[in-house]
Design an enzyme around this catalytic site. Structure first.
Site, PDB file in Angstrom:
ATOM      1  CB  SER A 140      -2.051  -7.510  -2.633  1.00  0.00           C
ATOM      2  OG  SER A 140      -1.493  -6.644  -2.009  1.00  0.00           O
ATOM      3  CE1 TYR A 154      -6.035  -5.994   0.907  1.00  0.00           C
ATOM      4  CE2 TYR A 154      -3.923  -5.391   0.770  1.00  0.00           C
ATOM      5  CZ  TYR A 154      -5.260  -5.662   0.086  1.00  0.00           C
ATOM      6  OH  TYR A 154      -5.322  -6.064  -1.618  1.00  0.00           O
TER       7      TYR A 154
END
Length: 252
Positions: A140, A154
């Site tokens: 990501s 995350y």
């Protein structure tokens, strides 16, 4: 051509759209996720559009590590070998550190790091045995820096899996006589089931089909790593890596 592709977390979002786009390119597919009924619906959709494509589905909770190895082996048997494995299954739960959200943060770590490690182990074991294959790890853009609030954990997990993939790629540099590649994808804001519940407008968000098209393009090129879509995320990634924290905080 990497003909046979396994995609984890394929029941919705980026994984499901990758399956559609790879099927349209002529790839046979092994699709896994916890929600097998969603996989069956996706298989029916793909078979209707592309009747010559072989699609197998298997229920898989990637946090069941023994099952990861067993399902990868089963998918390889189903398709006569796997040429590409996409480590896509992930979780976006979490809360600001110190606010009582440890269990949600731990679940994200377990799914995004430990389960990803199991998938990489199973994939690379298969590829080493065959002497060929392509490992794709979905990280990501949040991996570029430590991020605040609900995405702190995350972002840390996505940085971890990016380093995991890079380490595997470095190992391959020492090996001779193989056709094994490793690609790390750094998606920006792409609409998916994971973020559809976000009420506020997310700047620079692209629709799922457009975002995944850029992911598939990078995968087919077998690049070492890629920010996807390339614009604006490739230059923004450099800003996120090197700008002072205060500037990065304002960007996000």
């Amino acid at each position: 051509m990497r003909k046979n592709i396994l995609i984890t977390g394929a029941s919705s979002g980026l994984g499901a759209e990758m399956a559609r786009q790879f099927a349209a390119k002529g790839h046979h597919l092994a699709l896994t996720a916890r929600r097998v009924e969603k996989l069956q619906e996706l298989r029916a959709e793909i078979n209707m559009a592309h009747p010559d494509i072989h699609v197998v589905v298997h229920a898989l909770d990637v946090n069941d590590h023994d099952a990861v190895f067993a399902v990868v082996e089963q998918c390889a048997d189903d398709l006569g070998g796997l040429d590409r494995i996409v480590v896509n299954a992930g979780l976006g739960k979490g809360g600001r550190i110190g606010t009582g959200k440890f269990h949600a943060n731990r679940e994200t770590v377990e799914t995004n790091i430990v389960a990803a490690l199991a998938q990489c182990e199973a994939a690379m074991g298969h590829f080493y045995e065959r002497g060929a294959g392509h490992l794709v790890v979905v990280s990501s853009m949040s991996a570029m820096r430590g991020l605040p609030g609900s995405v702190t954990t995350y972002a840390a997990t996505k940085a971890a899996v990016a380093h995991l993939a890079e380490g595997i790629r470095m190992d391959l540099m020492k090996r001779k006589g193989h056709d094994i590649a490793v690609t790390t994808l750094f998606p920006g804001y792409i609409a998916s089931e994971m973020n559809e519940g976000v009420e506020q407008e997310v700047k620079l968000m692209v629709d799922t089909e457009t975002g995944v098209r850029s992911m598939v393009k990078a995968i087919d090129k077998e690049v070492g790593d890629a920010a996807v879509p390339g614009w604006p995320w490739a230059p923004l990634g450099q800003v996120m890596k090197h700008a002072p924290l205060g500037i990065v905080r304002r960007l996000i």
